[in-house]
Design an enzyme around this catalytic site. Structure first.
Site, short mmCIF file in Angstrom:
data_model
loop_
_atom_site.label_atom_id
_atom_site.label_comp_id
_atom_site.label_asym_id
_atom_site.label_seq_id
_atom_site.Cartn_x
_atom_site.Cartn_y
_atom_site.Cartn_z
N LEU A 21 0.86 -1.17 0.00
CA LEU A 21 0.00 0.00 0.00
C LEU A 21 0.90 1.23 0.00
CD1 LEU A 21 -2.69 -0.90 2.72
CD2 LEU A 21 -2.99 -0.97 0.23
N ASP A 22 0.45 2.30 -0.64
CA ASP A 22 1.19 3.56 -0.57
C ASP A 22 1.40 3.95 0.89
OD1 ASP A 22 1.17 3.68 -3.31
OD2 ASP A 22 -0.38 5.24 -3.44
N ARG A 23 2.46 4.67 1.15
CA ARG A 23 2.79 5.08 2.51
C ARG A 23 1.61 5.75 3.21
NH1 ARG A 23 4.61 9.74 5.08
NH2 ARG A 23 6.07 9.39 6.80
N THR A 33 -1.62 5.56 2.44
CA THR A 33 -2.87 4.80 2.40
C THR A 33 -2.94 3.88 3.60
OG1 THR A 33 -2.88 4.84 -0.02
CG2 THR A 33 -4.26 3.19 1.03
#
Length: 259
Positions: free
Chosen positions: A65-67, A69
């Site tokens: 997951l993106d940082r 998110t």
């Protein structure tokens, strides 16, 4: 990598949604890099050492997951499970569902599919994704389903399901239809909403369905964090009370909820 402190071990164990002999699932907070993050003592991948076996082997991340998110993230506890889940991911047998708060209102139409090719663009040390024409040499096909769950005067709560897995896909796709995710300055998201600052990217991975290594399909659900819930309610989109942490077989496998 330095050894984990007792506080770090307690922290990562507090994120656990479900664990069994094959998998470990966590509810990742915003601000924690999945792996390879800059400027942090430990990434989630490093924190997984808290669950290492006596041999020193720790769970393996199946996806990222993106940082910024938050939400459900899956790891494999054994090499066979990692292999099986990796193949299932490549075969698009995973179903990922996200929640997002978007502005300035609900998408039009309120539900549909976004199909826009994307390409990677680097500016200095930062990487972006841009919508591009299908004939661009770096074009990658990208498809996202969306559905409006609630709408207020200046924002909407949207359920999202990516059909492909491009970097920043949901963020760029929503921006491309004029409904960027709140708290996403990279792609034009609002930094103020309902008279208050937006604390971070308002994107949460709420559920994940996949084939379990023991057989059958499995669904993990991760409730949105307090900052997401509070902003949704302030914007007239809540309260959101239907997303409790759960882990359950939904097709075959061992019946019933597993925690």
């Amino acid at each position: 990598m330095s050894a984990l402190t007792p506080d770090e071990i307690a922290f990562v164990k507090s994120l656990v949604i479900h664990q069994d002999e094959h998998i470990l699932a966590l509810n990742k907070p915003s601000g924690l890099s999945s792996q390879g993050g800059r400027g942090q003592v430990h990434t989630l991948d490093e924190l997984l050492a808290a669950f290492a076996k006596a041999s020193g082997v720790k769970p393996r991340l199946i996806h990222r997951l993106d940082r910024d998110t938050s939400g459900v993230i899956l790891t494999a506890r054994t090499k066979p499970a990692a292999s099986m889940l990796g193949k299932a991911m490549m075969g698009r047998r995973f179903r990922k569902t996200y929640l997002a708060i978007v502005t300035p209102g609900a998408p039009e139409p309120p539900q549909g599919r976004i199909e826009a090719f994307l390409r990677r663009d680097e500016e200095g040390r930062e990487a972006f994704m841009r919508v591009c024409s299908p004939d661009h040499p770096d074009a990658e096909a990208a498809r996202s389903l969306y559905r409006t769950l609630a709408k207020g005067a200046s924002a909407a709560l949207v359920e999202l399901r990516p059909e492909t897995g491009r970097m920043h896909q949901l963020r760029v796709h929503l921006a491309s239809i004029g409904r960027p995710i709140a708290g996403d300055p990279r792609y034009g998201g609002a930094l103020m909403l309902a008279g208050r600052p937006v604390p971070r990217l308002m994107l949460h991975a709420v559920s994940l369905e996949f084939p379990h290594p023991a057989g059958g399909r499995f669904r993990l659900t991760a409730p949105p964090p307090e900052d997401f819930l509070a902003l949704a309610e302030a914007a007239g989109l809540g309260p959101l009370e239907t997303f409790a942490a759960s882990a359950v077989f939904i097709d075959g496998g061992m019946a019933g909820e597993r925690r």
